[in-house]
Scaffold this active site. Structure first.
Site, mmCIF file in Angstrom:
data_model
loop_
_atom_site.group_PDB
_atom_site.id
_atom_site.type_symbol
_atom_site.label_atom_id
_atom_site.label_comp_id
_atom_site.label_asym_id
_atom_site.label_seq_id
_atom_site.Cartn_x
_atom_site.Cartn_y
_atom_site.Cartn_z
ATOM 1 N N GLU A 1 -9.107 -6.769 12.052
ATOM 2 C CA GLU A 1 -8.285 -7.227 10.932
ATOM 3 C C GLU A 1 -8.717 -8.609 10.456
ATOM 4 O O GLU A 1 -8.822 -8.858 9.247
ATOM 5 C CB GLU A 1 -6.815 -7.235 11.352
ATOM 6 C CG GLU A 1 -5.868 -7.869 10.344
ATOM 7 C CD GLU A 1 -5.802 -7.123 9.021
ATOM 8 O OE1 GLU A 1 -5.256 -7.688 8.058
ATOM 9 O OE2 GLU A 1 -6.304 -5.984 8.939
ATOM 10 N N HIS B 1 -3.722 -1.752 -2.905
ATOM 11 C CA HIS B 1 -4.712 -2.654 -2.319
ATOM 12 C C HIS B 1 -6.109 -2.029 -2.412
ATOM 13 O O HIS B 1 -7.091 -2.713 -2.737
ATOM 14 C CB HIS B 1 -4.340 -2.926 -0.859
ATOM 15 C CG HIS B 1 -5.067 -4.085 -0.253
ATOM 16 N ND1 HIS B 1 -5.237 -5.285 -0.902
ATOM 17 C CD2 HIS B 1 -5.685 -4.238 0.952
ATOM 18 C CE1 HIS B 1 -5.907 -6.126 -0.137
ATOM 19 N NE2 HIS B 1 -6.210 -5.497 0.989
ATOM 20 N N HIS C 1 -16.828 8.862 3.310
ATOM 21 C CA HIS C 1 -16.053 9.326 2.156
ATOM 22 C C HIS C 1 -15.575 8.133 1.327
ATOM 23 O O HIS C 1 -15.585 8.179 0.088
ATOM 24 C CB HIS C 1 -14.870 10.150 2.651
ATOM 25 C CG HIS C 1 -14.202 10.953 1.569
ATOM 26 N ND1 HIS C 1 -14.888 11.732 0.667
ATOM 27 C CD2 HIS C 1 -12.884 11.098 1.249
ATOM 28 C CE1 HIS C 1 -14.037 12.314 -0.157
ATOM 29 N NE2 HIS C 1 -12.813 11.940 0.170
#
Length: 351
Positions: free
Chosen positions: A79, A145, A314
């Site tokens: 993160e 986002h 993807h």
């Protein structure tokens, strides 16, 4: 040396900075996708720091800061790495604004307004990054986002193309062509499909339908459209791994499949429409080719039960699709008049 040539030379480094920003933004989007796939979106319970620190602290300090959220160091570092990359991207946009747009705002045709829009978009994106944590992965915020990251990448690419055109000496007063209805439909379907992809991911509906093209072995599976697209979900619960029931997630997955089919059909029609335009045809077919590859990756993710590497690929396909469509739209708006391929000659053989 003429003033025009000097200005053009001074623009070349900023053109390179714009391209670097495009590539770096793609990296940030992929880093965010990897963070989400590793369930590390809440690796740090606060923002912008992590357990009150600018770097991931040790377990003792983390427990003192947020005893209800045990430290998982790997997820916390994932993160924080994403946040560091996003902050660096913001610094790059700020440099483009101050050293690029502000100092050259009097240069005829310099896209300084676009640069300001880019900086503002990054500031809004930073706010959504904070909301992602404080709202505990609320799907609406996570989806916005993702859309924000792809929009910023498109803005960086558009800025690069504007600077390249200006550096090449193109007339700054030239007006771009308006997009026709088929182009507007294709762009709208792309935005819708990206939103559906973000909604699918944020609600953990990637494998809600087993098998393809059917959903869980049936063409008319049990689908709860109302709950699947209930956009006023409660803010507060922890949305890690999702809160929706199986039928709602299946509806989201089916909608994503239908969106992919509609986008493919729209791009195919554009390709056929411009098949004789030498300047535009390659870019339209590029967008169609990337869309086909992206659809194939989506099918593979369903059939192979969403392996991490393929799921990240993807997302990379979505990044490439946005870039390809941006290039196609750019050439549609700024390319010279269409140059058609000659009709094939008909040769008659007389007996």
């Amino acid at each position: 040396m003429s003033r025009r040539l000097t200005v053009r030379r001074h623009l070349r480094p900023w053109q390179a900075v714009g391209l670097a920003g495009t590539l770096f933004c793609a990296l940030v989007v992929l880093a965010g996708a990897w963070t989400r796939l590793m369930d590390a979106g809440l690796g740090c319970p606060d923002w912008p720091g992590c357990y009150g620190a600018l770097v991931v602290p040790d377990a003792t300090r983390a427990a003192a800061h947020s005893p209800e959220v045990p430290l998982e160091a790997t997820k916390a570092w994932l993160e924080m790495l994403h946040r560091y990359l996003a902050a660096a991207l913001g610094g790059l946009a700020l440099a483009l604004t101050v050293a690029g747009a502000w100092l050259r705002r009097r240069v005829a045709g310099y896209p300084w307004r676009l640069t300001l829009v880019l900086l503002a978009a990054l500031m809004v994106q930073g706010a959504f990054g904070a909301f992602t944590v404080t709202f505990k992965l609320w799907p609406q915020v996570v989806t916005l986002h993702l859309l924000g990251g792809l929009t910023i990448m498109a803005l960086f690419l558009w800025l690069t193309l504007r600077l390249r055109r200006l550096a090449a000496g193109a007339a700054p007063q030239g007006r771009p062509r308006r997009l026709s209805a088929p182009w507007a439909v294709a762009v709208a379907l792309l935005v819708l499909q990206l939103a559906l992809g973000g909604w699918t991911s944020s609600n953990y509906a990637g494998i809600a339908c087993q098998g393809f093209p059917t959903c869980n072995g049936a063409w008319t599976a049990a689908l709860d459209w109302g709950e699947g697209f209930h956009l006023t979900q409660t803010v507060g619960p922890n949305y890690l791994h999702g809160q929706l029931h199986a039928e709602a997630r299946s509806a989201i997955q089916v909608a994503h499949r239908l969106g992919a089919a509609a986008l493919l059909a729209s791009l195919l029609l554009l390709g056929l429409r411009h098949r004789r335009d030498r300047r535009l045809r390659p870019w339209v077919w590029l967008a169609l080719g990337v869309s086909l590859a992206q659809a194939g990756l989506g099918v593979a993710n369903v059939l192979l039960w969403l392996p991490l590497g393929l799921a990240l690929l993807h997302t990379a396909g979505a990044v490439l699709l946005v870039a390809a469509m941006t290039l196609a739209v750019w050439h549609r708006r700024w390319a010279p008049a269409a140059v058609s391929l000659p009709e094939p000659r008909k040769e008659w053989i007389h007996a």
